[in-house]
Motif scaffolding. Sequence first.
Motif, PDB file in Angstrom:
ATOM      1  N   VAL A  61     -10.373 -31.520  20.572  1.00 20.98           N
ATOM      2  CA  VAL A  61     -10.730 -31.075  19.232  1.00 20.98           C
ATOM      3  C   VAL A  61     -11.015 -29.581  19.276  1.00 20.98           C
ATOM      4  N   VAL A  62     -10.367 -28.828  18.388  1.00 21.17           N
ATOM      5  CA  VAL A  62     -10.489 -27.374  18.358  1.00 21.17           C
ATOM      6  C   VAL A  62     -10.941 -26.932  16.974  1.00 21.17           C
ATOM      7  N   LEU A  63     -11.892 -26.036  16.941  1.00 21.08           N
ATOM      8  CA  LEU A  63     -12.333 -25.388  15.708  1.00 21.08           C
ATOM      9  C   LEU A  63     -11.957 -23.916  15.826  1.00 21.08           C
ATOM     10  N   ARG A  64     -11.046 -23.455  14.979  1.00 16.67           N
ATOM     11  CA  ARG A  64     -10.550 -22.088  15.095  1.00 16.67           C
ATOM     12  C   ARG A  64     -10.566 -21.394  13.738  1.00 16.67           C
ATOM     13  N   GLN A  65     -10.919 -20.131  13.765  1.00 14.46           N
ATOM     14  CA  GLN A  65     -10.857 -19.322  12.552  1.00 14.46           C
ATOM     15  C   GLN A  65      -9.521 -18.613  12.489  1.00 14.46           C
ATOM     16  N   TYR A  66      -8.866 -18.711  11.336  1.00 12.19           N
ATOM     17  CA  TYR A  66      -7.617 -18.008  11.088  1.00 12.19           C
ATOM     18  C   TYR A  66      -7.853 -16.955  10.012  1.00 12.19           C
ATOM     19  N   ASP A  67      -7.559 -15.706  10.355  1.00 13.31           N
ATOM     20  CA  ASP A  67      -7.783 -14.600   9.431  1.00 13.31           C
ATOM     21  C   ASP A  67      -6.696 -14.551   8.356  1.00 13.31           C
ATOM     22  N   ASP A  68      -7.019 -13.862   7.269  1.00 13.10           N
ATOM     23  CA  ASP A  68      -6.058 -13.529   6.212  1.00 13.10           C
ATOM     24  C   ASP A  68      -5.388 -14.763   5.627  1.00 13.10           C
ATOM     25  N   MET A  69      -6.182 -15.789   5.304  1.00 12.19           N
ATOM     26  CA  MET A  69      -5.629 -17.048   4.792  1.00 12.19           C
ATOM     27  C   MET A  69      -5.872 -17.250   3.295  1.00 12.19           C
ATOM     28  N   VAL A  70      -6.827 -16.539   2.721  1.00 13.21           N
ATOM     29  CA  VAL A  70      -7.159 -16.719   1.309  1.00 13.21           C
ATOM     30  C   VAL A  70      -7.142 -15.360   0.608  1.00 13.21           C
ATOM     31  N   ALA A  71      -6.356 -15.277  -0.470  1.00 10.36           N
ATOM     32  CA  ALA A  71      -6.316 -14.037  -1.265  1.00 10.36           C
ATOM     33  C   ALA A  71      -7.562 -13.993  -2.138  1.00 10.36           C
ATOM     34  N   ASP A  72      -8.421 -13.023  -1.875  1.00 13.36           N
ATOM     35  CA  ASP A  72      -9.661 -12.906  -2.636  1.00 13.36           C
ATOM     36  C   ASP A  72      -9.464 -12.059  -3.881  1.00 13.36           C
ATOM     37  N   SER A  73      -8.594 -11.060  -3.793  1.00  8.74           N
ATOM     38  CA  SER A  73      -8.294 -10.224  -4.951  1.00  8.74           C
ATOM     39  C   SER A  73      -6.887  -9.657  -4.809  1.00  8.74           C
ATOM     40  N   CYS A  74      -6.342  -9.182  -5.913  1.00  5.45           N
ATOM     41  CA  CYS A  74      -4.965  -8.681  -5.935  1.00  5.45           C
ATOM     42  C   CYS A  74      -4.941  -7.261  -6.459  1.00  5.45           C
ATOM     43  N   GLY A  75      -3.937  -6.523  -6.023  1.00  8.63           N
ATOM     44  CA  GLY A  75      -3.764  -5.167  -6.482  1.00  8.63           C
ATOM     45  C   GLY A  75      -2.317  -4.742  -6.417  1.00  8.63           C
ATOM     46  N   CYS A  76      -2.016  -3.596  -7.044  1.00  2.00           N
ATOM     47  CA  CYS A  76      -0.649  -3.072  -7.055  1.00  2.00           C
ATOM     48  C   CYS A  76      -0.467  -2.120  -5.894  1.00  2.00           C
ATOM     49  N   HIS A  77       0.470  -2.466  -5.016  1.00  2.00           N
ATOM     50  CA  HIS A  77       0.722  -1.661  -3.809  1.00  2.00           C
ATOM     51  C   HIS A  77       2.198  -1.264  -3.740  1.00  2.00           C
ATOM     52  N   GLN A 122       9.211  -0.786  -9.162  1.00  2.00           N
ATOM     53  CA  GLN A 122       7.794  -0.848  -9.506  1.00  2.00           C
ATOM     54  C   GLN A 122       6.985  -1.307  -8.305  1.00  2.00           C
ATOM     55  N   PRO A 123       5.741  -0.874  -8.201  1.00  2.00           N
ATOM     56  CA  PRO A 123       4.868  -1.420  -7.149  1.00  2.00           C
ATOM     57  C   PRO A 123       4.738  -2.928  -7.287  1.00  2.00           C
ATOM     58  N   CYS A 124       4.398  -3.590  -6.192  1.00  2.00           N
ATOM     59  CA  CYS A 124       4.304  -5.051  -6.167  1.00  2.00           C
ATOM     60  C   CYS A 124       2.850  -5.506  -6.261  1.00  2.00           C
ATOM     61  N   CYS A 125       2.677  -6.671  -6.855  1.00  2.00           N
ATOM     62  CA  CYS A 125       1.359  -7.294  -6.953  1.00  2.00           C
ATOM     63  C   CYS A 125       1.132  -8.128  -5.699  1.00  2.00           C
ATOM     64  N   VAL A 126       0.201  -7.696  -4.865  1.00  2.00           N
ATOM     65  CA  VAL A 126      -0.026  -8.350  -3.569  1.00  2.00           C
ATOM     66  C   VAL A 126      -1.528  -8.476  -3.314  1.00  2.00           C
ATOM     67  N   PRO A 127      -1.928  -9.354  -2.370  1.00  2.00           N
ATOM     68  CA  PRO A 127      -3.348  -9.451  -2.018  1.00  2.00           C
ATOM     69  C   PRO A 127      -3.839  -8.155  -1.376  1.00  2.00           C
ATOM     70  N   ASP A 128      -4.984  -7.681  -1.813  1.00  2.00           N
ATOM     71  CA  ASP A 128      -5.562  -6.492  -1.175  1.00  2.00           C
ATOM     72  C   ASP A 128      -6.871  -6.798  -0.451  1.00  2.00           C
ATOM     73  N   VAL A 129      -7.412  -7.991  -0.670  1.00  2.00           N
ATOM     74  CA  VAL A 129      -8.559  -8.461   0.104  1.00  2.00           C
ATOM     75  C   VAL A 129      -8.272  -9.907   0.509  1.00  2.00           C
ATOM     76  N   ALA A 138      -5.249 -21.247  -1.295  1.00  2.00           N
ATOM     77  CA  ALA A 138      -4.925 -19.955  -0.696  1.00  2.00           C
ATOM     78  C   ALA A 138      -4.845 -18.856  -1.744  1.00  2.00           C
ATOM     79  N   TYR A 139      -4.615 -19.215  -3.000  1.00  2.00           N
ATOM     80  CA  TYR A 139      -4.390 -18.298  -4.107  1.00  2.00           C
ATOM     81  C   TYR A 139      -3.119 -17.467  -3.877  1.00  2.00           C
ATOM     82  N   GLN A 140      -2.586 -16.925  -4.935  1.00  2.00           N
ATOM     83  CA  GLN A 140      -1.420 -16.063  -4.866  1.00  2.00           C
ATOM     84  C   GLN A 140      -1.579 -14.944  -5.879  1.00  2.00           C
TER      85      GLN A 140
END
Length: 311
Positions: free
Chosen positions: A295-311, A273-280, A235-237
Amino acid sequence: MMDLYAATKDSGRIVQELNRLDGNVVRSYAGQSNGAFHYFNLTSFSPDEKVIKAELRWFRHTQTFLKGHHFYKVDLYEVLDGRVKPWRGNLITSRLLPMNTTGWEVFNITNAATKWILNGGANNGILLVSTLPSGQWFETTVQLGEAKKPEENDAYLVVYSTDGWRGSGQGSGSPLDLVLESKIPHGTTGRKRRSTHRPPPDHRQFATCQRAPLYVDFTKIGWSGWIISPRGYNAYQCVGSCPFPLGGSLRATNHAIVQSIVDALKLSSKVEQPCCVPDVLHPISLLYFDDEENVVLRQYDDMVADSCGCH
Protein backbone atom coordinates in the motif's frame (compact mmCIF):
# COMPACT_ATOMS: atom_id res chain seq x y z
CA MET A 1 -2.61 3.80 5.86
CA MET A 2 -6.23 4.88 5.66
CA ASP A 3 -5.67 6.94 8.81
CA LEU A 4 -2.62 8.58 7.22
CA TYR A 5 -4.60 9.28 4.08
CA ALA A 6 -7.43 10.81 6.12
CA ALA A 7 -4.89 13.04 7.88
CA THR A 8 -3.89 14.59 4.54
CA LYS A 9 -7.39 15.80 3.72
CA ASP A 10 -7.85 19.54 3.71
CA SER A 11 -11.07 20.28 5.55
CA GLY A 12 -13.88 21.24 3.20
CA ARG A 13 -11.89 20.65 0.01
CA ILE A 14 -11.15 17.74 -2.31
CA VAL A 15 -7.46 18.68 -2.37
CA GLN A 16 -5.36 16.40 -0.20
CA GLU A 17 -1.72 17.15 0.50
CA LEU A 18 0.99 15.41 2.49
CA ASN A 19 2.17 18.63 4.14
CA ARG A 20 1.23 17.17 7.52
CA LEU A 21 3.41 14.11 6.91
CA ASP A 22 7.09 13.46 6.28
CA GLY A 23 7.98 13.42 2.59
CA ASN A 24 5.55 12.95 -0.28
CA VAL A 25 5.54 9.13 -0.46
CA VAL A 26 4.51 6.70 2.29
CA ARG A 27 4.79 2.93 1.78
CA SER A 28 3.43 0.16 3.99
CA TYR A 29 5.16 -3.24 3.83
CA ALA A 30 3.47 -6.27 5.37
CA GLY A 31 6.08 -8.41 7.07
CA GLN A 32 6.76 -12.08 6.57
CA SER A 33 6.63 -13.17 10.19
CA ASN A 34 7.89 -16.29 11.90
CA GLY A 35 7.24 -15.84 15.59
CA ALA A 36 9.42 -12.99 16.78
CA PHE A 37 11.21 -12.67 13.43
CA HIS A 38 9.89 -10.18 10.85
CA TYR A 39 11.23 -9.76 7.32
CA PHE A 40 10.24 -7.03 4.83
CA ASN A 41 10.89 -7.19 1.10
CA LEU A 42 11.92 -3.67 0.07
CA THR A 43 12.82 -4.38 -3.56
CA SER A 44 9.91 -2.24 -4.81
CA PHE A 45 11.43 0.89 -3.25
CA SER A 46 12.59 3.28 -5.96
CA PRO A 47 16.36 3.98 -5.99
CA ASP A 48 15.58 7.62 -6.80
CA GLU A 49 13.82 8.14 -3.49
CA LYS A 50 15.37 9.32 -0.26
CA VAL A 51 14.30 7.72 3.00
CA ILE A 52 13.17 10.28 5.57
CA LYS A 53 11.80 8.00 8.28
CA ALA A 54 11.05 4.31 8.73
CA GLU A 55 8.83 2.88 11.46
CA LEU A 56 8.18 -0.67 12.59
CA ARG A 57 4.54 -0.82 13.68
CA TRP A 58 3.97 -3.85 15.90
CA PHE A 59 0.63 -4.84 17.41
CA ARG A 60 0.96 -5.91 21.04
CA HIS A 61 -1.68 -7.96 22.80
CA THR A 62 -2.64 -7.95 26.46
CA GLN A 63 -0.58 -10.57 28.27
CA THR A 64 -3.12 -11.48 30.96
CA PHE A 65 -1.89 -15.05 31.28
CA LEU A 66 1.39 -13.87 32.88
CA LYS A 67 0.15 -13.48 36.45
CA GLY A 68 2.06 -11.35 38.92
CA HIS A 69 3.80 -9.18 36.32
CA HIS A 70 2.89 -5.62 35.37
CA PHE A 71 5.52 -4.83 32.76
CA TYR A 72 7.70 -6.58 30.21
CA LYS A 73 10.64 -5.45 28.10
CA VAL A 74 10.81 -5.53 24.31
CA ASP A 75 14.19 -5.53 22.57
CA LEU A 76 14.36 -4.81 18.85
CA TYR A 77 17.34 -6.25 16.95
CA GLU A 78 18.54 -5.87 13.39
CA VAL A 79 19.38 -9.40 12.26
CA LEU A 80 22.88 -9.55 10.76
CA ASP A 81 22.78 -13.09 9.37
CA GLY A 82 20.49 -16.07 8.95
CA ARG A 83 20.79 -17.23 12.57
CA VAL A 84 17.81 -15.70 14.34
CA LYS A 85 19.39 -15.00 17.71
CA PRO A 86 19.45 -11.63 19.47
CA TRP A 87 23.17 -11.76 20.19
CA ARG A 88 23.80 -12.12 16.46
CA GLY A 89 22.23 -8.73 15.70
CA ASN A 90 22.46 -5.05 16.42
CA LEU A 91 20.24 -3.79 19.22
CA ILE A 92 18.11 -0.99 17.79
CA THR A 93 16.03 -0.05 20.82
CA SER A 94 14.49 -1.35 24.05
CA ARG A 95 11.15 -0.43 25.56
CA LEU A 96 9.25 -1.24 28.75
CA LEU A 97 5.57 -2.00 28.09
CA PRO A 98 2.59 -2.64 30.39
CA MET A 99 1.14 -6.16 30.44
CA ASN A 100 -2.52 -5.20 30.38
CA THR A 101 -2.74 -3.01 27.26
CA THR A 102 -3.37 -3.74 23.60
CA GLY A 103 -2.49 -1.60 20.60
CA TRP A 104 0.09 -0.59 18.04
CA GLU A 105 3.62 0.14 19.17
CA VAL A 106 5.81 2.26 16.86
CA PHE A 107 9.60 1.86 16.72
CA ASN A 108 11.92 4.13 14.73
CA ILE A 109 14.19 1.92 12.58
CA THR A 110 15.23 4.54 10.02
CA ASN A 111 18.94 3.68 10.06
CA ALA A 112 18.37 -0.03 9.52
CA ALA A 113 15.77 0.45 6.77
CA THR A 114 17.95 2.99 4.96
CA LYS A 115 20.84 0.53 4.98
CA TRP A 116 18.58 -2.24 3.63
CA ILE A 117 17.37 -0.05 0.77
CA LEU A 118 20.87 1.07 -0.18
CA ASN A 119 22.18 -2.49 0.06
CA GLY A 120 19.43 -5.05 -0.44
CA GLY A 121 21.71 -7.96 0.36
CA ALA A 122 22.09 -6.81 3.98
CA ASN A 123 18.37 -7.09 4.74
CA ASN A 124 17.90 -10.02 7.12
CA GLY A 125 14.92 -8.59 8.97
CA ILE A 126 14.03 -7.62 12.52
CA LEU A 127 13.99 -9.76 15.63
CA LEU A 128 11.62 -8.73 18.41
CA VAL A 129 12.46 -10.30 21.79
CA SER A 130 10.17 -9.99 24.83
CA THR A 131 11.44 -10.69 28.33
CA LEU A 132 10.18 -10.49 31.89
CA PRO A 133 12.10 -8.46 34.48
CA SER A 134 13.71 -11.75 35.51
CA GLY A 135 15.14 -12.14 31.99
CA GLN A 136 12.82 -14.98 31.01
CA TRP A 137 11.74 -14.99 27.35
CA PHE A 138 8.11 -15.31 26.29
CA GLU A 139 6.11 -14.97 23.08
CA THR A 140 4.10 -11.74 22.73
CA THR A 141 1.57 -13.22 20.33
CA VAL A 142 -2.20 -13.48 20.67
CA GLN A 143 -3.61 -14.54 24.00
CA LEU A 144 -4.21 -18.16 24.79
CA GLY A 145 -7.52 -19.30 23.34
CA GLU A 146 -7.58 -16.57 20.68
CA ALA A 147 -7.53 -17.43 17.00
CA LYS A 148 -5.45 -15.39 14.60
CA LYS A 149 -6.90 -15.00 11.12
CA PRO A 150 -4.55 -15.99 8.27
CA GLU A 151 -4.76 -12.55 6.67
CA GLU A 152 -3.91 -10.73 9.90
CA ASN A 153 -0.45 -9.30 10.34
CA ASP A 154 0.98 -7.98 13.59
CA ALA A 155 3.97 -6.14 12.09
CA TYR A 156 4.28 -3.56 9.31
CA LEU A 157 7.15 -1.45 8.09
CA VAL A 158 6.06 2.08 7.14
CA VAL A 159 8.62 4.08 5.14
CA TYR A 160 8.31 7.83 4.58
CA SER A 161 10.33 9.13 1.65
CA THR A 162 10.64 11.88 -0.93
CA ASP A 163 10.97 11.32 -4.66
CA GLY A 164 12.44 14.75 -5.34
CA TRP A 165 9.48 15.97 -7.39
CA ARG A 166 7.65 17.98 -4.74
CA GLY A 167 7.29 21.52 -5.96
CA SER A 168 9.53 20.91 -8.97
CA GLY A 169 6.83 21.85 -11.43
CA GLN A 170 8.11 19.22 -13.82
CA GLY A 171 5.69 16.98 -15.68
CA SER A 172 7.53 14.79 -18.19
CA GLY A 173 9.03 11.79 -16.50
CA SER A 174 7.27 12.62 -13.24
CA PRO A 175 6.18 9.87 -10.80
CA LEU A 176 2.70 10.05 -12.31
CA ASP A 177 4.08 9.04 -15.72
CA LEU A 178 6.28 6.30 -14.29
CA VAL A 179 3.74 4.76 -11.91
CA LEU A 180 0.64 5.06 -14.06
CA GLU A 181 2.15 4.27 -17.45
CA SER A 182 1.30 0.58 -17.13
CA LYS A 183 -2.21 1.33 -15.83
CA ILE A 184 -3.59 2.87 -19.04
CA PRO A 185 -6.68 0.91 -20.14
CA HIS A 186 -6.16 -1.65 -22.92
CA GLY A 187 -6.49 -0.24 -26.41
CA THR A 188 -5.41 3.28 -25.49
CA THR A 189 -2.13 5.09 -25.16
CA GLY A 190 -1.19 8.04 -23.03
CA ARG A 191 0.86 9.64 -25.84
CA LYS A 192 -1.53 9.28 -28.80
CA ARG A 193 -1.87 12.42 -30.87
CA ARG A 194 -5.32 13.94 -30.78
CA SER A 195 -7.19 13.64 -34.06
CA THR A 196 -7.18 16.81 -36.13
CA HIS A 197 -10.73 15.99 -37.31
CA ARG A 198 -12.17 16.03 -33.83
CA PRO A 199 -14.47 19.05 -33.41
CA PRO A 200 -13.38 21.52 -30.73
CA PRO A 201 -15.38 21.57 -27.48
CA ASP A 202 -18.26 23.98 -27.31
CA HIS A 203 -17.16 26.72 -24.91
CA ARG A 204 -19.76 29.25 -25.96
CA GLN A 205 -21.29 29.07 -22.52
CA PHE A 206 -17.97 30.33 -21.16
CA ALA A 207 -17.50 33.73 -22.77
CA THR A 208 -14.16 34.50 -21.17
CA CYS A 209 -11.45 32.46 -19.48
CA GLN A 210 -12.67 30.78 -16.31
CA ARG A 211 -12.54 27.54 -14.35
CA ALA A 212 -15.08 24.79 -15.03
CA PRO A 213 -15.67 21.36 -13.46
CA LEU A 214 -13.86 18.28 -14.76
CA TYR A 215 -14.58 15.23 -12.61
CA VAL A 216 -12.21 12.30 -13.11
CA ASP A 217 -13.87 8.97 -12.25
CA PHE A 218 -11.16 6.35 -11.68
CA THR A 219 -13.66 3.55 -12.29
CA LYS A 220 -14.52 4.81 -15.76
CA ILE A 221 -10.88 5.07 -16.81
CA GLY A 222 -10.08 1.59 -15.53
CA TRP A 223 -8.06 2.45 -12.43
CA SER A 224 -10.49 1.39 -9.69
CA GLY A 225 -8.81 -2.01 -9.30
CA TRP A 226 -5.60 -0.56 -7.87
CA ILE A 227 -6.49 2.90 -6.53
CA ILE A 228 -7.87 2.55 -3.01
CA SER A 229 -8.84 6.16 -2.44
CA PRO A 230 -10.17 8.50 -3.65
CA ARG A 231 -12.60 6.95 -6.12
CA GLY A 232 -12.32 10.09 -8.22
CA TYR A 233 -11.71 13.82 -7.91
CA ASN A 234 -12.52 17.16 -9.55
CA ALA A 235 -9.47 18.20 -11.55
CA TYR A 236 -11.26 21.25 -13.03
CA GLN A 237 -10.44 22.64 -16.46
CA CYS A 238 -9.88 26.08 -17.95
CA VAL A 239 -12.30 27.12 -20.68
CA GLY A 240 -13.28 30.29 -22.49
CA SER A 241 -11.52 32.86 -24.64
CA CYS A 242 -8.90 35.50 -23.96
CA PRO A 243 -10.31 38.48 -25.93
CA PHE A 244 -8.57 41.79 -26.49
CA PRO A 245 -8.12 43.82 -24.38
CA LEU A 246 -7.18 41.49 -21.54
CA GLY A 247 -8.73 42.75 -18.31
CA GLY A 248 -7.37 42.25 -14.84
CA SER A 249 -9.86 39.48 -14.08
CA LEU A 250 -8.26 37.29 -16.75
CA ARG A 251 -5.02 37.04 -14.77
CA ALA A 252 -3.00 37.59 -17.93
CA THR A 253 0.78 37.51 -18.03
CA ASN A 254 2.71 40.38 -19.57
CA HIS A 255 3.63 38.08 -22.43
CA ALA A 256 -0.06 37.30 -23.03
CA ILE A 257 -0.93 41.02 -23.07
CA VAL A 258 1.75 41.73 -25.70
CA GLN A 259 0.64 38.69 -27.71
CA SER A 260 -3.00 39.84 -27.63
CA ILE A 261 -1.99 43.30 -28.93
CA VAL A 262 -0.02 41.78 -31.82
CA ASP A 263 -2.96 39.51 -32.62
CA ALA A 264 -5.52 42.33 -32.46
CA LEU A 265 -3.45 44.50 -34.82
CA LYS A 266 -2.96 41.56 -37.21
CA LEU A 267 0.77 42.20 -37.32
CA SER A 268 1.49 38.54 -38.01
CA SER A 269 -0.60 35.69 -39.40
CA LYS A 270 1.26 33.26 -37.16
CA VAL A 271 0.17 34.86 -33.89
CA GLU A 272 -2.99 33.69 -32.15
CA GLN A 273 -4.93 34.80 -29.11
CA PRO A 274 -3.49 33.83 -25.73
CA CYS A 275 -4.83 30.56 -24.31
CA CYS A 276 -6.91 30.00 -21.20
CA VAL A 277 -4.84 27.68 -19.01
CA PRO A 278 -4.38 26.83 -15.31
CA ASP A 279 -2.09 29.31 -13.57
CA VAL A 280 -2.34 27.84 -10.07
CA LEU A 281 -2.28 24.07 -9.57
CA HIS A 282 -2.65 21.99 -6.41
CA PRO A 283 -1.59 18.43 -5.62
CA ILE A 284 -3.71 15.52 -4.49
CA SER A 285 -2.79 12.35 -2.60
CA LEU A 286 -3.53 8.87 -3.94
CA LEU A 287 -3.68 5.72 -1.84
CA TYR A 288 -3.04 2.69 -4.05
CA PHE A 289 -1.51 -0.77 -4.43
CA ASP A 290 1.83 -1.00 -6.21
CA ASP A 291 2.93 -3.95 -8.36
CA GLU A 292 4.09 -5.84 -5.24
CA GLU A 293 0.69 -5.36 -3.52
CA ASN A 294 2.20 -2.92 -1.02
CA VAL A 295 0.00 0.00 0.00
CA VAL A 296 1.45 3.35 -1.10
CA LEU A 297 0.35 6.87 -0.21
CA ARG A 298 1.85 9.34 -2.67
CA GLN A 299 1.37 13.01 -3.39
CA TYR A 300 1.11 14.00 -7.04
CA ASP A 301 1.73 17.65 -7.85
CA ASP A 302 -0.19 19.81 -10.34
CA MET A 303 -3.36 17.68 -10.36
CA VAL A 304 -6.08 20.26 -9.62
CA ALA A 305 -6.57 23.58 -11.44
CA ASP A 306 -7.20 26.12 -8.70
CA SER A 307 -7.46 29.15 -10.97
CA CYS A 308 -7.20 30.02 -14.65
CA GLY A 309 -5.55 32.79 -16.58
CA CYS A 310 -4.65 33.94 -20.09
CA HIS A 311 -1.12 32.91 -21.05
